[in-house]
Design a protein around this motif. Structure first.
Motif, PDB file in Angstrom:
ATOM      1  N   TRP A  24       0.830  -1.201   0.000  1.00  0.00           N
ATOM      2  CA  TRP A  24       0.000   0.000   0.000  1.00  0.00           C
ATOM      3  C   TRP A  24       0.864   1.251   0.000  1.00  0.00           C
ATOM      4  CZ3 TRP A  24      -3.985  -1.449   4.392  1.00  0.00           C
ATOM      5  CH2 TRP A  24      -4.892  -2.384   3.888  1.00  0.00           C
ATOM      6  N   ARG A  25       1.912   1.262   0.826  1.00  0.00           N
ATOM      7  CA  ARG A  25       2.808   2.421   0.910  1.00  0.00           C
ATOM      8  C   ARG A  25       3.516   2.667  -0.412  1.00  0.00           C
ATOM      9  NH1 ARG A  25       5.174   0.435   5.619  1.00  0.00           N
ATOM     10  NH2 ARG A  25       7.062   0.029   4.439  1.00  0.00           N
ATOM     11  N   CYS A  26       4.020   1.609  -0.997  1.00  0.00           N
ATOM     12  CA  CYS A  26       4.829   1.737  -2.218  1.00  0.00           C
ATOM     13  C   CYS A  26       3.999   2.093  -3.445  1.00  0.00           C
ATOM     14  CB  CYS A  26       5.603   0.454  -2.475  1.00  0.00           C
ATOM     15  SG  CYS A  26       6.878   0.148  -1.232  1.00  0.00           S
ATOM     16  N   THR A  27       2.792   1.583  -3.539  1.00  0.00           N
ATOM     17  CA  THR A  27       1.959   1.839  -4.716  1.00  0.00           C
ATOM     18  C   THR A  27       1.076   3.067  -4.548  1.00  0.00           C
ATOM     19  OG1 THR A  27       0.120   0.462  -3.937  1.00  0.00           O
ATOM     20  CG2 THR A  27       1.852  -0.629  -5.261  1.00  0.00           C
ATOM     21  N   GLY A  28       0.804   3.455  -3.303  1.00  0.00           N
ATOM     22  CA  GLY A  28      -0.094   4.572  -3.054  1.00  0.00           C
ATOM     23  C   GLY A  28      -1.547   4.230  -3.321  1.00  0.00           C
ATOM     24  N   ARG A  29      -1.837   2.955  -3.581  1.00  0.00           N
ATOM     25  CA  ARG A  29      -3.210   2.512  -3.864  1.00  0.00           C
ATOM     26  C   ARG A  29      -4.116   2.745  -2.662  1.00  0.00           C
ATOM     27  NH1 ARG A  29      -4.997  -2.966  -3.464  1.00  0.00           N
ATOM     28  NH2 ARG A  29      -7.148  -3.005  -4.090  1.00  0.00           N
ATOM     29  N   VAL A  30      -3.635   2.373  -1.507  1.00  0.00           N
ATOM     30  CA  VAL A  30      -4.309   2.632  -0.239  1.00  0.00           C
ATOM     31  C   VAL A  30      -3.306   3.422   0.582  1.00  0.00           C
ATOM     32  CG1 VAL A  30      -5.379   1.581   1.787  1.00  0.00           C
ATOM     33  CG2 VAL A  30      -5.573   0.455  -0.435  1.00  0.00           C
ATOM     34  N   LYS A  31      -3.774   4.428   1.317  1.00  0.00           N
ATOM     35  CA  LYS A  31      -2.836   5.337   1.963  1.00  0.00           C
ATOM     36  C   LYS A  31      -3.004   5.421   3.477  1.00  0.00           C
ATOM     37  CE  LYS A  31      -2.514   8.021  -2.214  1.00  0.00           C
ATOM     38  NZ  LYS A  31      -2.628   9.300  -2.864  1.00  0.00           N
ATOM     39  N   PRO A  32      -2.617   4.368   4.179  1.00  0.00           N
ATOM     40  CA  PRO A  32      -2.640   4.504   5.637  1.00  0.00           C
ATOM     41  C   PRO A  32      -1.557   5.499   6.054  1.00  0.00           C
ATOM     42  CG  PRO A  32      -1.608   2.438   5.015  1.00  0.00           C
ATOM     43  CD  PRO A  32      -2.117   3.073   3.757  1.00  0.00           C
ATOM     44  N   PRO A  33      -1.876   6.430   6.947  1.00  0.00           N
ATOM     45  CA  PRO A  33      -0.875   7.416   7.349  1.00  0.00           C
ATOM     46  C   PRO A  33       0.281   6.772   8.097  1.00  0.00           C
ATOM     47  CG  PRO A  33      -2.983   7.801   8.457  1.00  0.00           C
ATOM     48  CD  PRO A  33      -3.142   6.607   7.591  1.00  0.00           C
ATOM     49  N   TYR A  34       1.473   7.252   7.836  1.00  0.00           N
ATOM     50  CA  TYR A  34       2.649   6.744   8.534  1.00  0.00           C
ATOM     51  C   TYR A  34       3.646   7.866   8.745  1.00  0.00           C
ATOM     52  CZ  TYR A  34       4.814   6.534   3.873  1.00  0.00           C
ATOM     53  OH  TYR A  34       5.308   6.841   2.632  1.00  0.00           O
ATOM     54  N   VAL A  35       4.581   7.607   9.623  1.00  0.00           N
ATOM     55  CA  VAL A  35       5.638   8.559   9.955  1.00  0.00           C
ATOM     56  C   VAL A  35       6.943   7.966   9.443  1.00  0.00           C
ATOM     57  CG1 VAL A  35       6.860   9.686  11.857  1.00  0.00           C
ATOM     58  CG2 VAL A  35       4.392   9.254  12.035  1.00  0.00           C
ATOM     59  N   LYS A  36       7.737   8.777   8.768  1.00  0.00           N
ATOM     60  CA  LYS A  36       9.031   8.311   8.270  1.00  0.00           C
ATOM     61  C   LYS A  36      10.115   8.994   9.102  1.00  0.00           C
ATOM     62  CE  LYS A  36      11.289   6.292   4.765  1.00  0.00           C
ATOM     63  NZ  LYS A  36      11.009   5.457   3.673  1.00  0.00           N
ATOM     64  N   LEU A  37      10.866   8.199   9.849  1.00  0.00           N
ATOM     65  CA  LEU A  37      11.956   8.701  10.685  1.00  0.00           C
ATOM     66  C   LEU A  37      13.248   8.113  10.159  1.00  0.00           C
ATOM     67  CD1 LEU A  37      10.252   8.163  14.160  1.00  0.00           C
ATOM     68  CD2 LEU A  37      10.519  10.324  12.944  1.00  0.00           C
ATOM     69  N   GLY A  38      13.988   8.921   9.425  1.00  0.00           N
ATOM     70  CA  GLY A  38      15.178   8.387   8.763  1.00  0.00           C
ATOM     71  C   GLY A  38      14.714   7.360   7.744  1.00  0.00           C
ATOM     72  N   GLY A  39      15.203   6.148   7.856  1.00  0.00           N
ATOM     73  CA  GLY A  39      14.768   5.079   6.968  1.00  0.00           C
ATOM     74  C   GLY A  39      13.699   4.195   7.581  1.00  0.00           C
ATOM     75  N   ASN A  40      13.179   4.590   8.736  1.00  0.00           N
ATOM     76  CA  ASN A  40      12.212   3.763   9.454  1.00  0.00           C
ATOM     77  C   ASN A  40      10.791   4.270   9.259  1.00  0.00           C
ATOM     78  OD1 ASN A  40      14.201   2.083  10.808  1.00  0.00           O
ATOM     79  ND2 ASN A  40      14.728   3.932  11.939  1.00  0.00           N
ATOM     80  N   VAL A  41       9.883   3.358   8.978  1.00  0.00           N
ATOM     81  CA  VAL A  41       8.470   3.676   8.842  1.00  0.00           C
ATOM     82  C   VAL A  41       7.780   3.279  10.141  1.00  0.00           C
ATOM     83  CG1 VAL A  41       6.337   3.111   7.610  1.00  0.00           C
ATOM     84  CG2 VAL A  41       8.483   3.365   6.350  1.00  0.00           C
ATOM     85  N   ARG A  42       6.994   4.191  10.684  1.00  0.00           N
ATOM     86  CA  ARG A  42       6.270   3.938  11.928  1.00  0.00           C
ATOM     87  C   ARG A  42       4.832   4.414  11.768  1.00  0.00           C
ATOM     88  NH1 ARG A  42       9.936   1.054  12.507  1.00  0.00           N
ATOM     89  NH2 ARG A  42      11.580   1.160  14.076  1.00  0.00           N
ATOM     90  N   TYR A  43       3.943   3.836  12.567  1.00  0.00           N
ATOM     91  CA  TYR A  43       2.518   4.159  12.528  1.00  0.00           C
ATOM     92  C   TYR A  43       2.054   4.559  13.922  1.00  0.00           C
ATOM     93  CZ  TYR A  43       2.651   1.578   8.123  1.00  0.00           C
ATOM     94  OH  TYR A  43       2.952   1.150   6.873  1.00  0.00           O
ATOM     95  N   ARG A  44       1.165   5.554  13.965  1.00  0.00           N
ATOM     96  CA  ARG A  44       0.539   5.938  15.228  1.00  0.00           C
ATOM     97  C   ARG A  44      -0.835   5.279  15.301  1.00  0.00           C
ATOM     98  NH1 ARG A  44       0.361  12.215  15.870  1.00  0.00           N
ATOM     99  NH2 ARG A  44      -0.977  11.899  14.065  1.00  0.00           N
TER     100      ARG A  44
END
Length: 64
Positions: A24-44
């Motif tokens: 979903w993140r890579c294609t943008g087809r579905v867009k769950p919100p996420y936080v990008k910290l450096g190279g790390n992806v995190r979700y609230r």
């Protein structure tokens, strides 16, 4: 401040495979919100709850 979830934890919370979140993140087809910290992806959690609500279908709010 609430703890951030990694992709595996967020996927477990959404009851979906972690690879689905990656796709979903890579294609943008579905867009769950996420936080990008450096190279790390995190979700609230709060963002995922809003995401779930926004994608809920078949519920008529006028009946509540």
């Amino acid at each position: 401040m609430e703890a951030l979830m990694n992709t595996k934890q967020a996927a477990a919370y959404l009851n979906t495979p972690a690879q689905t979140l990656v796709t979903w993140r890579c294609t943008g087809r579905v867009k769950p919100p996420y936080v990008k910290l450096g190279g790390n992806v995190r979700y609230r959690k709060v963002d995922l709850d809003v995401f779930i609500s926004a994608h809920t279908r078949g519920v008529d709010d006028s009946e509540s």
